[in-house]
Motif scaffolding. Structure first.
Motif, PDB file in Angstrom:
ATOM      1  N   UNK A  24       0.834  -1.208   0.000  1.00 21.15           N
ATOM      2  CA  UNK A  24       0.000   0.000   0.000  1.00 21.15           C
ATOM      3  C   UNK A  24       0.867   1.256   0.000  1.00 21.15           C
ATOM      4  N   UNK A  25       1.916   1.251   0.828  1.00 20.23           N
ATOM      5  CA  UNK A  25       2.809   2.410   0.924  1.00 20.23           C
ATOM      6  C   UNK A  25       3.492   2.673  -0.419  1.00 20.23           C
ATOM      7  N   UNK A  26       3.929   1.611  -1.083  1.00 19.72           N
ATOM      8  CA  UNK A  26       4.582   1.762  -2.384  1.00 19.72           C
ATOM      9  C   UNK A  26       3.647   2.412  -3.384  1.00 19.72           C
ATOM     10  N   UNK A  27       2.415   1.935  -3.439  1.00 21.16           N
ATOM     11  CA  UNK A  27       1.438   2.476  -4.385  1.00 21.16           C
ATOM     12  C   UNK A  27       1.100   3.930  -4.065  1.00 21.16           C
ATOM     13  N   UNK A  28       0.937   4.223  -2.783  1.00 22.96           N
ATOM     14  CA  UNK A  28       0.532   5.567  -2.361  1.00 22.96           C
ATOM     15  C   UNK A  28       1.654   6.595  -2.468  1.00 22.96           C
ATOM     16  N   UNK A  29       2.888   6.103  -2.506  1.00 16.79           N
ATOM     17  CA  UNK A  29       4.049   7.011  -2.509  1.00 16.79           C
ATOM     18  C   UNK A  29       4.833   6.946  -3.821  1.00 16.79           C
ATOM     19  N   UNK A  30       4.114   7.128  -4.893  1.00 18.89           N
ATOM     20  CA  UNK A  30       4.788   7.253  -6.192  1.00 18.89           C
ATOM     21  C   UNK A  30       5.396   5.984  -6.731  1.00 18.89           C
ATOM     22  N   UNK A  31       4.914   4.828  -6.283  1.00 11.86           N
ATOM     23  CA  UNK A  31       5.476   3.570  -6.774  1.00 11.86           C
ATOM     24  C   UNK A  31       6.899   3.347  -6.289  1.00 11.86           C
ATOM     25  N   UNK A  32       7.200   3.816  -5.084  1.00 13.05           N
ATOM     26  CA  UNK A  32       8.551   3.665  -4.532  1.00 13.05           C
ATOM     27  C   UNK A  32       8.945   2.195  -4.504  1.00 13.05           C
ATOM     28  N   UNK A  33      10.171   1.895  -4.951  1.00 12.57           N
ATOM     29  CA  UNK A  33      10.634   0.511  -5.049  1.00 12.57           C
ATOM     30  C   UNK A  33      10.899  -0.080  -3.664  1.00 12.57           C
ATOM     31  N   UNK A  34      10.956  -1.400  -3.602  1.00 10.89           N
ATOM     32  CA  UNK A  34      11.132  -2.081  -2.320  1.00 10.89           C
ATOM     33  C   UNK A  34      12.464  -1.705  -1.667  1.00 10.89           C
ATOM     34  N   UNK A  35      13.538  -1.653  -2.455  1.00  2.00           N
ATOM     35  CA  UNK A  35      14.854  -1.345  -1.879  1.00  2.00           C
ATOM     36  C   UNK A  35      14.874   0.084  -1.337  1.00  2.00           C
ATOM     37  N   UNK A  36      14.143   0.993  -1.977  1.00  2.00           N
ATOM     38  CA  UNK A  36      14.082   2.371  -1.474  1.00  2.00           C
ATOM     39  C   UNK A  36      13.253   2.460  -0.196  1.00  2.00           C
ATOM     40  N   UNK A  37      12.161   1.674  -0.132  1.00  2.00           N
ATOM     41  CA  UNK A  37      11.362   1.621   1.104  1.00  2.00           C
ATOM     42  C   UNK A  37      12.229   1.120   2.252  1.00  2.00           C
ATOM     43  N   UNK A  38      13.005   0.071   1.984  1.00  2.00           N
ATOM     44  CA  UNK A  38      13.848  -0.548   3.014  1.00  2.00           C
ATOM     45  C   UNK A  38      14.849   0.440   3.609  1.00  2.00           C
ATOM     46  N   UNK A  39      15.321   1.382   2.788  1.00  2.00           N
ATOM     47  CA  UNK A  39      16.368   2.312   3.230  1.00  2.00           C
ATOM     48  C   UNK A  39      15.833   3.626   3.785  1.00  2.00           C
ATOM     49  N   UNK A  40      14.513   3.777   3.854  1.00  2.00           N
ATOM     50  CA  UNK A  40      13.941   5.013   4.400  1.00  2.00           C
ATOM     51  C   UNK A  40      14.169   5.113   5.909  1.00  2.00           C
ATOM     52  N   UNK A  41      14.444   6.320   6.373  1.00  2.00           N
ATOM     53  CA  UNK A  41      14.575   6.604   7.807  1.00  2.00           C
ATOM     54  C   UNK A  41      13.663   7.791   8.131  1.00  2.00           C
ATOM     55  N   UNK A  42      13.438   8.081   9.422  1.00  2.00           N
ATOM     56  CA  UNK A  42      12.612   9.241   9.779  1.00  2.00           C
ATOM     57  C   UNK A  42      13.101  10.554   9.166  1.00  2.00           C
ATOM     58  N   UNK A  43      14.380  10.627   8.824  1.00  2.00           N
ATOM     59  CA  UNK A  43      14.935  11.849   8.223  1.00  2.00           C
ATOM     60  C   UNK A  43      14.373  12.098   6.822  1.00  2.00           C
ATOM     61  N   UNK A  44      13.794  11.057   6.213  1.00  2.00           N
ATOM     62  CA  UNK A  44      13.230  11.207   4.867  1.00  2.00           C
ATOM     63  C   UNK A  44      11.829  11.824   4.891  1.00  2.00           C
ATOM     64  N   UNK A  45      11.283  12.020   6.093  1.00  2.00           N
ATOM     65  CA  UNK A  45       9.973  12.663   6.232  1.00  2.00           C
ATOM     66  C   UNK A  45      10.189  14.104   6.653  1.00  2.00           C
ATOM     67  N   UNK A  46       9.862  15.057   5.762  1.00  2.00           N
ATOM     68  CA  UNK A  46      10.100  16.478   6.036  1.00  2.00           C
ATOM     69  C   UNK A  46       8.834  17.279   5.725  1.00  2.00           C
ATOM     70  N   UNK A  47       8.254  17.867   6.754  1.00  3.52           N
ATOM     71  CA  UNK A  47       7.062  18.716   6.588  1.00  3.52           C
ATOM     72  C   UNK A  47       5.969  18.043   5.776  1.00  3.52           C
ATOM     73  N   UNK A  48       5.657  16.821   6.153  1.00  8.47           N
ATOM     74  CA  UNK A  48       4.573  16.103   5.494  1.00  8.47           C
ATOM     75  C   UNK A  48       4.882  15.626   4.087  1.00  8.47           C
ATOM     76  N   UNK A  49       6.186  15.579   3.746  1.00  8.34           N
ATOM     77  CA  UNK A  49       6.590  15.114   2.418  1.00  8.34           C
ATOM     78  C   UNK A  49       7.620  13.993   2.536  1.00  8.34           C
TER      79      UNK A  49
END
Length: 406
Positions: free
Chosen positions: A246-271
């Motif tokens: 669901x997250x991949x679909x809702x977030x621009x088709x983000x790939x699995x490897x990119x999802x795996x490497x996300x940290x809280x620092x990747x969330x900035x002002x609701x983006x």
């Protein structure tokens, strides 16, 4: 001008293992210049009369290939200079070709390339070349690739293709294998391992492979079946599978490897702001309420593991290899669970983590969104790449269009 190119076993020098080095010898008007080939041989396996290895030599084929390669390249250089009336000497030939001749087998080059990529942290690329190397080994009856790149000619490529087809491989697999082999050959050319004119892919074109893939996007109806599914009380794997797809679909088709490497620092002002692992392109997308709720579910994990989702752990997965192995393992588990999940929801199409990305692009296209915007959201560097993701028109759309004829 009298000039002769030969390879000799240099008896005047004995190595610690009892072998003699093999030397390139260029004789010009009785003046001799020599250069080591970087290989040696036990004198009992060398025919000093014929100046070649004996048939019983353990590395007969390898040494013969290297000798033929070195001699042919120097002879070609001499003929080229003679045709242009260029001045040259034996010494100038050696110096000019000093970086040109490197005695390295396909086996040695592949293994060094794989190790180099691992050291640089490019694990995905190293796996691609390892796969190519293993396939070539299987084609070579499990033996080492103790031949030079000049051995890989058009005839070799055709035999390799026939062998892979006999194993039941489809054009998409063949295209992948040959693209990797072509990339390795080009790297060998850059490294001065083989002459550019020896490249078989000038004539052996990969365009003859049919690589058109079957449509992999789900309909919006099927996508919503997955997103709206109630997974409360289900297994942890099922809940994670539902959330990541669901997250991949809702977030621009983000790939699995990119999802795996996300940290809280990747969330900035609701983006959601991140750099793609594959292309290193920068992505900046708004986070929907649904996507934010998925992130918030794993807030306790984020505090201890650094990462947004329970795929990687900051204290357990340190090296690029550890990270890559972990991502591959979890991705496989998620894809296995997606098969079961899709069957339960009566979805006929195959569903994988990649399908979320492909569906995102296709559904936006059908909604009339400009392809340039879709391309930017996917992080593609070329709009042509985006076009590959997008399926042809459905029969329903074509039928509707045909009604306008009359």
């Amino acid at each position: 001008m009298s000039i002769k190119v030969s390879v000799i076993c240099f008896k005047s020098k004995v190595l610690s293992n009892g072998n003699h080095p093999l030397m390139l010898r260029i004789t010009e008007n009785k003046k001799r210049v020599m250069k080591s080939l970087g290989i040696s041989i036990n004198p009992k396996y060398w025919d000093f009369g014929k100046e070649e290895p004996k048939p019983k030599c353990p590395d007969y084929e390898l040494i013969q290939n290297i000798i033929l390669k070195v001699k042919s390249e120097y002879q070609h250089l001499i003929l080229e200079k003679l045709s242009k009336n260029e001045e040259f000497t034996a010494s100038s030939l050696i110096n000019e070709q000093k970086e040109e001749i490197k005695a390295k087998t396909v086996e040695e080059f592949y293994l060094s390339l794989i190790e180099e990529l691992k050291q640089k942290g490019r694990i995905g690329n190293s796996y691609a070349y390892l796969n190519s190397y293993n396939t070539l080994r299987n084609f070579n009856h499990g033996k080492k690739l103790n031949y030079t790149f000049s051995h890989i000619d058009v005839t070799f490529c055709r035999k390799f293709e026939d062998w892979m087809r006999s194993k039941g491989n489809k054009d998409t697999t063949l295209s992948y294998q040959f693209r990797t082999l072509r990339a390795a050959f080009n790297k060998a050319i850059e490294a001065k391992i083989v002459a550019r004119e020896k490249n078989p892919f000038i004539k052996y074109k990969l365009s003859h492979f049919n690589t058109k893939t079957i449509k992999r996007a789900l309909s919006k109806k099927d996508i919503m079946k997955i997103i709206n599914a109630n997974c409360i009380g289900k297994s942890e794997l099922r809940q994670l599978t539902h959330d990541l797809f669901s997250f991949s679909y809702l977030c621009g088709g983000i790939s699995f490897v990119d999802i795996a490497n996300l940290t809280p620092k990747n969330i900035v002002d609701g983006r959601l702001i991140y750099q793609r692992q594959k292309t290193h392109g920068n992505i900046n997308l708004p986070l929907s309420d649904k996507a934010q709720k998925i992130i918030d579910k794993y807030i306790d994990y984020q505090k201890q593991a650094i990462y947004l989702f329970p795929i990687l752990h900051g204290k357990k997965h340190i090296t690029p290899m550890q990270k890559s192995n972990r991502v591959h393992k979890v991705c496989h588990q998620i894809n296995q669970e997606l098969k079961i999940f899709a069957k339960e929801l009566n979805i006929k199409s195959e569903v994988t983590t990649y399908v979320a990305r492909h569906s995102f692009a296709t559904i936006l296209k059908k909604s009339g969104v400009n392809i340039g915007i879709i391309s930017e959201a996917l992080g593609h560097q070329d709009i042509k790449t985006t076009q590959i993701y997008l399926s042809r028109f459905d029969n329903e759309q074509v039928d509707e269009a045909m009604k306008n004829l009359l």
